[in-house]
Design an enzyme around this catalytic site. Sequence first.
Site, PDB file in Angstrom:
ATOM      1  CG  LEU A  31      -2.031  -1.162   1.190  1.00 43.65           C
ATOM      2  CD1 LEU A  31      -2.660  -1.430   2.627  1.00 43.65           C
ATOM      3  CD2 LEU A  31      -3.030  -1.177   0.020  1.00 43.65           C
ATOM      4  N   PRO A  32       0.421   2.343  -0.338  1.00 39.57           N
ATOM      5  CG  PRO A  32      -0.982   3.762  -1.639  1.00 39.57           C
ATOM      6  CD  PRO A  32      -1.053   2.833  -0.888  1.00 39.57           C
TER       7      PRO A  32
ATOM      8  CB  THR B 244       8.114   1.808   1.726  1.00 40.72           C
ATOM      9  OG1 THR B 244       8.789   0.571   1.209  1.00 40.72           O
ATOM     10  CG2 THR B 244       9.180   2.848   2.341  1.00 40.72           C
TER      11      THR B 244
ATOM     12  CE  LYS C  10      12.495   0.804   0.130  1.00 43.18           C
ATOM     13  NZ  LYS C  10      11.278   0.368  -0.219  1.00 43.18           N
TER      14      LYS C  10
ATOM     15  CE  LYS D  50       5.860   5.762   0.998  1.00 42.68           C
ATOM     16  NZ  LYS D  50       5.480   4.549   0.505  1.00 42.68           N
TER      17      LYS D  50
END
Length: 296
Positions: free
Chosen positions: A65-66, A94, A169, A244
């Site tokens: 998901l975003p 992420t 990450k 992001k």
Amino acid sequence: MATIGFIGLGNMGGGMAANLAKNGHDVRAFDLSAEALDRAKAAGCLPVGSAAEAAKEAEFVVTMLPAGKHVQSVYEGELFDAVPASALLIDCSTIDVATAKAVGAVAGAKGLAMVDAPVSGGIAAANGGTLTFMVGGAAEHFARAEPILALMGKAVIHAGGLGSGQAAKIANNMLLGATMIATCEAFTLAAKLGLDLQTFYDISSQASGQSWSMTSYCPVPGVGPETPADRDYEGGFASALMLKDLKLAIGAAQDAGASVPMGANAEALYQAFANLGGASKDFSAIIKLLDGSWSA
């Protein structure tokens, strides 16, 4: 064969779900996009009408998901009440570390097993099943997740407890963002000094300046292996996604009291590039901002 609920079939999730189906699993897929559902069906998945429907009989649930708000909304709004108690929840989005830990804590309080497993590798790796997974969660939950994740990736690494996958990450992508900018600066300087860029690549790729951004993802068209630079910086890993991840890294650094001046400068440059219309271009297109050739 396992029954797997897969929620989120975008650029990354679509290829990941397809690889699970290709390996013989019963993949029940959901996305808000009808086109994404059609592609999933063509890849061997069974499209369903909601996240809850995808999860209700699943042995594993994978989400891609975003952002953190979407992860929290989907899990707390639908999935926690829909999944069997025996299911393993695998969030490959992420997101920020705090949200990953918070959602995992709610899962634990409900007696559900969950890991955070963000990925590295981009769209080509998602389609090819060669992603790297950084997994946070209890050792026994990692052991259950590993064989499923291995069908979608070349490396599955246990990073530690819940939230550790996200920590790994965002730290990795902060390094990637800063390294790409330094690589672009080096090529820009080499050009200004009159060096042939293929010659500079031949030297630097075998010298102390070598990096993944240089040898595997060269930002200069026609130099090194084929990269998005050879396709007018289309495809690959969008600058908006790098921005992001850099914002997540800077936020985490502020919370942890860590000094990350290179990461902060990388965030500022990618923000400037996005503001000038570069958000959809591959993140290596930042070279065009640095050499003055960018136009939206």
